[in-house]
Scaffold this motif. Structure first.
Motif, PDB file in Angstrom:
ATOM      1  N   THR A   7       0.827  -1.214   0.000  1.00 30.24           N
ATOM      2  CA  THR A   7       0.000   0.000   0.000  1.00 30.24           C
ATOM      3  C   THR A   7       0.860   1.262   0.000  1.00 30.24           C
ATOM      4  O   THR A   7       0.489   2.263  -0.625  1.00 30.24           O
ATOM      5  CB  THR A   7      -0.977   0.013   1.196  1.00 30.24           C
ATOM      6  N   THR A 281      -6.486  -8.691  -6.241  1.00 30.65           N
ATOM      7  CA  THR A 281      -5.992  -7.311  -6.313  1.00 30.65           C
ATOM      8  C   THR A 281      -6.028  -6.787  -7.758  1.00 30.65           C
ATOM      9  O   THR A 281      -5.416  -5.764  -8.068  1.00 30.65           O
ATOM     10  CB  THR A 281      -4.555  -7.217  -5.786  1.00 30.65           C
ATOM     11  N   THR A 285      -3.771  -3.300  -8.562  1.00 33.27           N
ATOM     12  CA  THR A 285      -2.430  -3.303  -9.151  1.00 33.27           C
ATOM     13  C   THR A 285      -2.470  -3.077 -10.659  1.00 33.27           C
ATOM     14  O   THR A 285      -1.505  -2.569 -11.240  1.00 33.27           O
ATOM     15  CB  THR A 285      -1.708  -4.623  -8.849  1.00 33.27           C
ATOM     16  N   THR A 304      -4.521  -6.269  -0.842  1.00 32.88           N
ATOM     17  CA  THR A 304      -3.462  -5.458  -1.437  1.00 32.88           C
ATOM     18  C   THR A 304      -2.298  -5.301  -0.478  1.00 32.88           C
ATOM     19  O   THR A 304      -1.131  -5.466  -0.849  1.00 32.88           O
ATOM     20  CB  THR A 304      -4.010  -4.075  -1.834  1.00 32.88           C
ATOM     21  N   GLY A 308      -0.297  -7.644  -2.588  1.00 34.15           N
ATOM     22  CA  GLY A 308      -0.359  -6.901  -3.842  1.00 34.15           C
ATOM     23  C   GLY A 308       1.028  -6.684  -4.428  1.00 34.15           C
ATOM     24  O   GLY A 308       1.966  -6.327  -3.712  1.00 34.15           O
TER      25      GLY A 308
END
Length: 373
Positions: A7, A281, A285, A304, A308
């Motif tokens: 993140t 995700t 992404t 994520t 991710g």
């Protein structure tokens, strides 16, 4: 960099992470603050379905409903009071981020009554009422991108109110939304407003496009059809970013930017993956680029953060491939225009249904509270 989370890498890539959820419990328990501290959340979006789920589950709102019942509040007044209070409190929570980002993030969205989606004047009036009631400069008033909503978006912005345009599915409607935004800023300037204080995002829905198109591809059943499953949602959103780049590079926009205006950022909404066959995700992404917002349900945010794979910009060099995907769908008989029109109608229908459920539940709760007193 070895300790960077997915993140934080997403934030570094220019994506603002907003949570697609809000409730009194999230505010009072500290769980929302924890997401800010640990998972790079810098804003919140709400919608009628989110409030319906929040208010009708658990007991967090019982005391407030009892208080409003004692005051003789109507069902609509009760919902208005509860939702605007939650949003105002969330705005306070995000005020440090709002200040640190000079108003770009730290935003909390609240939507006009979904029953007004086809009522331009009614939407304008409620947008102003919500803005006045919340009384926080970091609130965004959500207005659906219906044909009737376009003039309401322009008028609301012209009044100096920041707007989250929601339920955008088609590239043509997105162009109309940007036009409405720029027209609104021109009027705001003429009305004497400081354009640098007026912010907007355009919420482009993603996963629902795949859900509907995949259903049609399954019905076709050929190998060519199967090969296109799960590609349309991301392709459509990537082409929306191309529209964003185009329409915020014009002479018309340059005049507004010179006066202090900031571009209306694309916001990826409906980013929870519906088909378990796809990466969870996918709509995060695959849609990373500078100056976008991704509003995620907590399940998608957690996925994520956990696994991710963020590789920087995954949009800018994909336009030809994305357009080819839409052309291939048309050749198979999947009508883009038919799909996006259906999705807008279904999206509005869902929000109106949630609102009616909420009205009924609050009516029952108010009656119970009045009997108890």
């Amino acid at each position: 960099m070895t300790n960077a989370t997915p993140t934080s890498l997403l934030s570094d890539a220019g994506v603002s992470i907003w949570l697609d959820d809000l409730s009194r419990e999230r505010l009072s328990s500290g769980s929302l603050q924890k997401l800010i501290d640990e998972k790079n959340v810098v804003g919140v979006t709400t919608n009628p379905s989110i409030f319906q789920a929040a208010i009708t589950s658990g007991t967090d709102y019982d005391a407030k409903i009892a208080e409003l019942a004692a005051q003789g509040a109507s069902v609509e007044e009760t919902i208005f009071e509860i939702t605007t209070t939650d949003v105002a409190d969330a705005c306070d929570l995000f005020s440090p981020i709002f200040a640190a980002t000079k108003g770009i993030d730290g935003r909390v969205s609240i939507e006009v009554d979904p029953r007004l989606a086809w009522d331009t004047e009614g939407t304008i009036a409620e947008a102003k009422e919500l803005f006045k009631k919340v009384n926080k400069e970091n609130v965004l008033i959500k207005i659906p991108a219906t044909l009737e909503g376009l003039d309401a978006i322009t008028a609301t912005l012209a009044a100096g109110i920041s707007v989250n345009v929601t339920l955008i599915f088609s590239l043509a409607r997105y162009r109309a939304v940007i036009n409405a935004f720029q027209a609104g800023l021109k009027l705001a300037k003429e009305n004497g407003h400081d354009l640098s204080t007026i912010h907007s995002v355009a919420s482009f829905f993603v996963s629902r496009v795949d859900t509907e198109i995949d259903k049609r591809l399954d019905a076709i059943g050929t190998e060519d059809a199967k090969a296109l499953k799960g590609l349309a949602g991301v392709a459509n959103a990537r082409l929306a970013y191309q529209v964003y780049e185009e329409l915020f590079s014009t002479e018309r926009w340059a005049v507004l930017a010179e006066a202090g205006a900031l571009p209306q950022r694309p916001l990826w909404a409906s980013t929870g993956v519906k088909d378990p066959a796809y990466p969870d995700t996918l709509y995060v992404t695959g849609l990373a680029a500078a100056n976008v917002v991704n509003t995620m349900p907590e399940k998608t945010l957690d996925a994520t953060f956990d696994h991710g794979v963020v590789t920087g910009d995954t949009i800018s060099r994909t336009y030809a491939e994305s357009m080819l995907t839409l052309h291939r769908l048309e050749r198979l008989g999947v009508s883009y225009n038919d799909v996006v029109a259906l999705l807008e109608a279904e999206g509005l229908e869902k929000f109106v249904a949630s609102w009616h459920e909420l009205l009924a539940d609050i009516e029952t709760a108010l009656a119970t509270a009045r009997k108890a007193s």
